[in-house]
Design a protein around this motif. Structure first.
Motif, PDB file in Angstrom:
ATOM      1  N   GLN A 320       0.838  -1.200   0.000  1.00 56.53           N
ATOM      2  CA  GLN A 320       0.000   0.000   0.000  1.00 56.53           C
ATOM      3  C   GLN A 320       0.875   1.252   0.000  1.00 56.53           C
ATOM      4  OE1 GLN A 320      -2.590   0.591   3.455  1.00 56.53           O
ATOM      5  NE2 GLN A 320      -4.235   1.267   2.107  1.00 56.53           N
ATOM      6  N   ASN A 321       0.396   2.280  -0.713  1.00 56.49           N
ATOM      7  CA  ASN A 321       1.037   3.594  -0.674  1.00 56.49           C
ATOM      8  C   ASN A 321      -0.065   4.633  -0.454  1.00 56.49           C
ATOM      9  OD1 ASN A 321      -0.091   4.385  -3.271  1.00 56.49           O
ATOM     10  ND2 ASN A 321       1.438   3.074  -4.227  1.00 56.49           N
ATOM     11  N   PRO A 322       0.286   5.923  -0.369  1.00 58.94           N
ATOM     12  CA  PRO A 322      -0.768   6.923  -0.079  1.00 58.94           C
ATOM     13  C   PRO A 322      -1.868   7.006  -1.116  1.00 58.94           C
ATOM     14  CG  PRO A 322       1.403   7.838   0.379  1.00 58.94           C
ATOM     15  CD  PRO A 322       1.635   6.518  -0.286  1.00 58.94           C
ATOM     16  N   LEU A 323      -1.626   6.507  -2.334  1.00 63.08           N
ATOM     17  CA  LEU A 323      -2.622   6.625  -3.396  1.00 63.08           C
ATOM     18  C   LEU A 323      -3.486   5.379  -3.541  1.00 63.08           C
ATOM     19  CD1 LEU A 323      -0.531   8.397  -6.194  1.00 63.08           C
ATOM     20  CD2 LEU A 323      -2.163   9.420  -4.601  1.00 63.08           C
ATOM     21  N   TYR A 324      -2.903   4.224  -3.436  1.00 57.04           N
ATOM     22  CA  TYR A 324      -3.662   3.013  -3.707  1.00 57.04           C
ATOM     23  C   TYR A 324      -3.038   1.811  -2.999  1.00 57.04           C
ATOM     24  CZ  TYR A 324       0.122   2.566  -7.139  1.00 57.04           C
ATOM     25  OH  TYR A 324       1.352   2.505  -7.746  1.00 57.04           O
ATOM     26  N   ALA A 325      -3.854   0.750  -2.908  1.00 60.21           N
ATOM     27  CA  ALA A 325      -3.369  -0.557  -2.456  1.00 60.21           C
ATOM     28  C   ALA A 325      -3.162  -1.431  -3.680  1.00 60.21           C
ATOM     29  CB  ALA A 325      -4.374  -1.192  -1.500  1.00 60.21           C
ATOM     30  N   GLN A 326      -2.081  -2.197  -3.684  1.00 63.85           N
ATOM     31  CA  GLN A 326      -1.707  -2.966  -4.866  1.00 63.85           C
ATOM     32  C   GLN A 326      -1.612  -4.455  -4.553  1.00 63.85           C
ATOM     33  OE1 GLN A 326       1.504  -1.805  -7.945  1.00 63.85           O
ATOM     34  NE2 GLN A 326       2.593  -3.169  -6.553  1.00 63.85           N
ATOM     35  N   ILE A 327      -2.128  -5.255  -5.478  1.00 66.50           N
ATOM     36  CA  ILE A 327      -2.007  -6.710  -5.413  1.00 66.50           C
ATOM     37  C   ILE A 327      -1.264  -7.164  -6.663  1.00 66.50           C
ATOM     38  CG2 ILE A 327      -3.219  -8.913  -5.397  1.00 66.50           C
ATOM     39  CD1 ILE A 327      -5.544  -7.533  -3.993  1.00 66.50           C
ATOM     40  N   LEU A 328      -0.231  -7.989  -6.473  1.00 64.92           N
ATOM     41  CA  LEU A 328       0.508  -8.579  -7.589  1.00 64.92           C
ATOM     42  C   LEU A 328       0.334 -10.096  -7.543  1.00 64.92           C
ATOM     43  CD1 LEU A 328       3.874  -6.575  -7.628  1.00 64.92           C
ATOM     44  CD2 LEU A 328       1.937  -6.340  -9.180  1.00 64.92           C
TER      45      LEU A 328
END
Length: 396
Positions: A320-328
């Motif tokens: 996660q970062n301040p803009l979005y959560a990411q799934i790889l």
């Protein structure tokens, strides 16, 4: 260039209008002032004559000569003015013919300029209306790519609204044509997908009648299961398209989503002899529907599993970062063909390395679910040329 030309024309109209009004105003003012001062002059000379008669009654015959020399005298009542007795009138002391002539010329010039300005304005309005009518006429005949000339007048707003409406109609028409073509393509693909299991069921039924065996009922059951799954997916996609699928968005943990999706596919992974690795990377929460997000992730895991060699691993990570959560999510297979990548999320698209029996709507379904939750999904290859899916769910 057209805008500068229209601006110049409007300036000309304003200049003509101002000149016309100015000439008319000056002419009327000159006439009123001339008449006023003529009356004042008449009254003044009358007062002078009254003063002379009172001083020297025998000087009445000399008044005609004195009238031209005397300039000022105290005001007296108008009824005491002696000039009418000598036959003088106000017009006798100012010549209205020249003043009237020049005033008439000035008034006529001003009126002519004003009429010219109105005519010019009317001509430009007719020209603009004609241009708009011509444009709409061409639009009605199906002509495209036509742009109205940029102008700066009271019709500009109407022109902008017409252009916006025409552009919107073109877009609506293009979208309708695209939807029609997509509908035809989807109908063809659906018919094709239905044909395969129905044919298999028909053949299995025929073979079972001729050679009773336990294998044919099993094959029929598999094909019926495939039809049922296909029907359910189509109904789900239709609900998404119609906007009737309601998602219950609440705070969910991404590690929970990944592990639950993996648990649902545990038996398939075991049969394929493929392992799955989901390391815990801390608490990362997003606003999403747990069940439907898990459904999207299941489709991605399953796609990776089907293209992963035996004894290899499918990976799932998150951050996660301040803009979005990411799934790889990525596998250890041969990766996507370069020509397939732009089409992976198209409905019923099957790549060169697609597994036999696939329908081609798992990835489009995952994409639709993610996008409904303020997210995006993309696919590509890793640096090691393995297939990889990336999901981003934005905070705002």
């Amino acid at each position: 260039m057209h805008k500068g030309k229209e601006l110049s024309l409007n300036i000309r109209f304003c200049i003509l209008s101002v000149l016309a009004v100015s000439l008319i105003s000056v002419t009327i003012t000159a006439l009123l002032l001339t008449r006023y001062y003529g009356q004042k002059q008449y009254q003044t000379i009358g007062n002078i004559c009254n003063g002379i008669i009172e001083a020297r009654p025998d000087s009445r015959l000399l008044l005609a000569e004195v009238l031209k020399e005397h300039k000022e005298a105290p005001d007296m009542a108008a009824e005491n003015n002696i000039l009418p007795a000598f036959g003088y009138q106000p017009a006798d002391f100012w010549d209205p013919s020249y003043i009237s002539l020049f005033s008439g010329i000035g008034f006529a010039a001003g009126a002519l300029l004003f009429i010219l300005a109105l005519w010019y304005r009317h001509k430009k309005e007719l020209s603009r209306i004609k241009a708009l009518t011509h444009y709409l006429g061409k639009v009605n005949t199906g002509a495209q790519g036509l742009l109205l000339e940029t102008a700066d007048d009271e019709y500009s707003r109407l022109q902008d609204e017409i252009y916006k409406t025409v552009t919107s109609l073109y877009q609506t028409r293009d979208e309708a044509l695209k939807a029609k073509n997509n509908f035809a393509d989807n109908l063809f693909n659906i018919a094709h997908q239905l044909k395969t299991p129905i044919t298999a069921i028909s053949l299995s039924n025929q073979m079972m009648l001729e050679h009773p065996s336990g294998i044919y009922p099993k094959q029929i059951k598999q094909q019926l299961h495939r039809l049922t799954r296909f029907e359910e997916t189509l109904l789900l996609l239709s609900r998404i398209d119609a906007g009737t699928l309601v998602l219950e968005r609440k705070e969910v943990d991404l590690f929970t989503v990944l592990t639950l999706a993996a648990d649902h596919l545990q038996e398939l992974f075991r049969q394929a002899k493929v392992s799955i690795d989901i390391p815990e990377m801390g608490a990362v929460s997003v606003m999403a529907d747990l069940e439907w997000t898990m459904e999207a992730v299941i489709n991605l895991f399953k796609n990776c599993m089907e293209h992963t060699p035996k004894l290899k691993t499918v990976h799932g990570t998150y951050e996660q970062n301040p803009l979005y959560a990411q799934i790889l999510i990525w596998d250890e297979g041969p990766g996507f063909d370069k020509e397939d990548i732009p089409h992976l999320f198209e409905r019923f698209y099957r790549g060169k390395n697609a597994k036999e029996g696939g329908i081609g709507i798992g990835l489009p379904l995952a994409k639709a679910i993610i996008e409904m939750q303020n997210g995006v999904i993309s696919a590509g290859n890793t640096a090691e040329h393995h297939a990889c899916f990336e999901i981003r769910i934005y905070s705002h």
